[in-house]
Enzyme design. Structure first.
Site, mmCIF file in Angstrom:
data_model
loop_
_atom_site.group_PDB
_atom_site.id
_atom_site.type_symbol
_atom_site.label_atom_id
_atom_site.label_comp_id
_atom_site.label_asym_id
_atom_site.label_seq_id
_atom_site.Cartn_x
_atom_site.Cartn_y
_atom_site.Cartn_z
ATOM 1 N N ARG A 93 1.462 12.430 -8.781
ATOM 2 C CA ARG A 93 2.014 11.075 -8.598
ATOM 3 C C ARG A 93 3.471 10.991 -9.042
ATOM 4 O O ARG A 93 4.215 10.124 -8.622
ATOM 5 C CB ARG A 93 1.209 10.054 -9.408
ATOM 6 C CG ARG A 93 -0.227 9.863 -8.948
ATOM 7 C CD ARG A 93 -0.825 8.636 -9.609
ATOM 8 N NE ARG A 93 -2.277 8.588 -9.541
ATOM 9 C CZ ARG A 93 -2.982 8.131 -8.500
ATOM 10 N NH1 ARG A 93 -2.356 7.677 -7.432
ATOM 11 N NH2 ARG A 93 -4.297 8.117 -8.530
ATOM 12 N N ASP A 137 -4.621 5.213 6.154
ATOM 13 C CA ASP A 137 -5.188 6.406 6.788
ATOM 14 C C ASP A 137 -6.216 5.948 7.833
ATOM 15 O O ASP A 137 -5.837 5.584 8.944
ATOM 16 C CB ASP A 137 -5.802 7.252 5.660
ATOM 17 C CG ASP A 137 -6.354 8.585 6.099
ATOM 18 O OD1 ASP A 137 -6.044 9.023 7.209
ATOM 19 O OD2 ASP A 137 -7.102 9.212 5.321
ATOM 20 N N PHE A 147 -2.229 15.751 4.236
ATOM 21 C CA PHE A 147 -2.532 15.078 2.987
ATOM 22 C C PHE A 147 -1.246 14.992 2.167
ATOM 23 O O PHE A 147 -0.703 15.995 1.714
ATOM 24 C CB PHE A 147 -3.646 15.779 2.197
ATOM 25 C CG PHE A 147 -4.213 14.867 1.156
ATOM 26 C CD1 PHE A 147 -5.130 13.869 1.503
ATOM 27 C CD2 PHE A 147 -3.793 14.955 -0.171
ATOM 28 C CE1 PHE A 147 -5.621 12.992 0.548
ATOM 29 C CE2 PHE A 147 -4.284 14.073 -1.129
ATOM 30 C CZ PHE A 147 -5.197 13.092 -0.767
ATOM 31 N N GLU A 206 0.835 -1.203 0.000
ATOM 32 C CA GLU A 206 0.000 0.000 0.000
ATOM 33 C C GLU A 206 0.868 1.251 0.000
ATOM 34 O O GLU A 206 1.988 1.242 0.524
ATOM 35 C CB GLU A 206 -0.875 0.024 1.267
ATOM 36 C CG GLU A 206 -2.304 -0.413 1.051
ATOM 37 C CD GLU A 206 -3.147 0.644 0.314
ATOM 38 O OE1 GLU A 206 -2.585 1.489 -0.409
ATOM 39 O OE2 GLU A 206 -4.374 0.608 0.465
ATOM 40 N N ASP A 207 0.331 2.325 -0.543
ATOM 41 C CA ASP A 207 1.030 3.610 -0.454
ATOM 42 C C ASP A 207 0.873 4.212 0.941
ATOM 43 O O ASP A 207 1.829 4.676 1.544
ATOM 44 C CB ASP A 207 0.540 4.583 -1.540
ATOM 45 C CG ASP A 207 -0.983 4.727 -1.591
ATOM 46 O OD1 ASP A 207 -1.702 4.037 -0.831
ATOM 47 O OD2 ASP A 207 -1.456 5.534 -2.411
HETATM 48 P P1 IMP Z 1 -8.134 4.668 4.261
HETATM 49 O O1 IMP Z 1 -9.175 3.740 3.764
HETATM 50 O O2 IMP Z 1 -8.744 5.858 4.950
HETATM 51 O O3 IMP Z 1 -7.063 4.024 5.100
HETATM 52 O O4 IMP Z 1 -7.459 5.315 3.004
HETATM 53 C C1 IMP Z 1 -6.524 4.650 2.312
HETATM 54 C C2 IMP Z 1 -6.415 5.142 0.898
HETATM 55 O O5 IMP Z 1 -6.767 6.523 0.755
HETATM 56 C C3 IMP Z 1 -4.980 5.020 0.488
HETATM 57 O O6 IMP Z 1 -4.747 3.803 -0.146
HETATM 58 C C4 IMP Z 1 -4.797 6.210 -0.435
HETATM 59 O O7 IMP Z 1 -5.112 5.825 -1.748
HETATM 60 C C5 IMP Z 1 -5.797 7.233 0.038
HETATM 61 N N1 IMP Z 1 -5.158 8.243 0.924
HETATM 62 C C6 IMP Z 1 -5.265 8.321 2.265
HETATM 63 N N2 IMP Z 1 -4.541 9.344 2.750
HETATM 64 C C7 IMP Z 1 -3.957 9.923 1.692
HETATM 65 C C8 IMP Z 1 -3.040 11.026 1.557
HETATM 66 O O8 IMP Z 1 -2.599 11.689 2.507
HETATM 67 N N3 IMP Z 1 -2.641 11.300 0.290
HETATM 68 C C9 IMP Z 1 -3.071 10.591 -0.794
HETATM 69 N N4 IMP Z 1 -3.900 9.554 -0.716
HETATM 70 C C10 IMP Z 1 -4.349 9.224 0.525
HETATM 71 MG MG MG Z 2 -4.169 3.486 -2.018
#
Ligand code: IMP
Ligand code: MG
Length: 169
Positions: A158, A96, A145, A92-93
């Protein structure tokens, strides 16, 4: 845009994680599953630190609009291989709220893998709403962010070599 993590620091950390994975998975043949689109840059660099036999595949996921996690996760592109009895490393990148990863893990579990580990470049620990097990974490970051190195804001940034903080003005 403010720099959060420099290119050199990303590179060094990925070398360390790669070494750990080589150690942990020796005599195994793991499948790295990159979560699209954000993880493609990280996976490309991580894979070149891997010296054990390994395969890759991709899972396309959509969960974000703008800078807010929607909580609604959907698969936009499915795996192309059977992962039954395989050792999986989800790449994963960023994690969050944890909702996306939680969905991914429960979805992959139904396919009968031997093991599932998670490797994320970035971790926003303080934003977590759903507890998810992380095996390898590149960097813990605050609730900003982040963009660059694969991460986007509305599909932009990106291509940055570093990770920056996006500020809506
Ligand atoms: P989660 O479901 O809230 O954990 O969000 C995860 C996904 O949201 C990640 O795989 C990212 O694609 C996107 N995401 C969450 N935070 C960021 C950020 O700070 N920058 C860019 N993408 C984010
Ligand atoms: Mg992602």
């Amino acid at each position: 845009m403010n720099i959060l993590i420099r290119e050199d620091d990303i590179k060094k950390r990925i070398q360390e994680i790669g070494a750990e994975i080589n150690q942990d998975y020796k005599n195994k043949n793991p499948v790295f599953i990159g979560v699209l689109k954000g993880a493609f840059v990280f996976l490309a660099d991580l894979l070149r630190e891997i010296s054990i036999p390994a395969e890759i595949d991709f899972l396309g996921i959509s969960s974000y609009t703008g800078t807010q996690s929607s909580g609604v996760v959907r698969i936009t592109q499915d795996l192309s291989i059977n992962i039954e009895d395989r050792d999986i490393i989800v790449v994963e990148d960023i994690v969050d709220t944890g909702r996306t990863l939680n969905y991914i893990i429960s979805n992959l579990k139904t396919r009968g893998p031997r093991s599932i580990a998670v490797c994320t470049l970035l971790n926003k620990k303080d934003a977590r709403l759903v507890d998810v097990p992380l095996t390898y974490v590149g960097f813990n970051i605050p609730r900003v962010f982040a963009v660059g190195y694969g991460l986007d804001y509305e599909n932009k940034f990106r291509n940055l070599r570093h990770i920056g903080v996006y500020n809506a003005q």
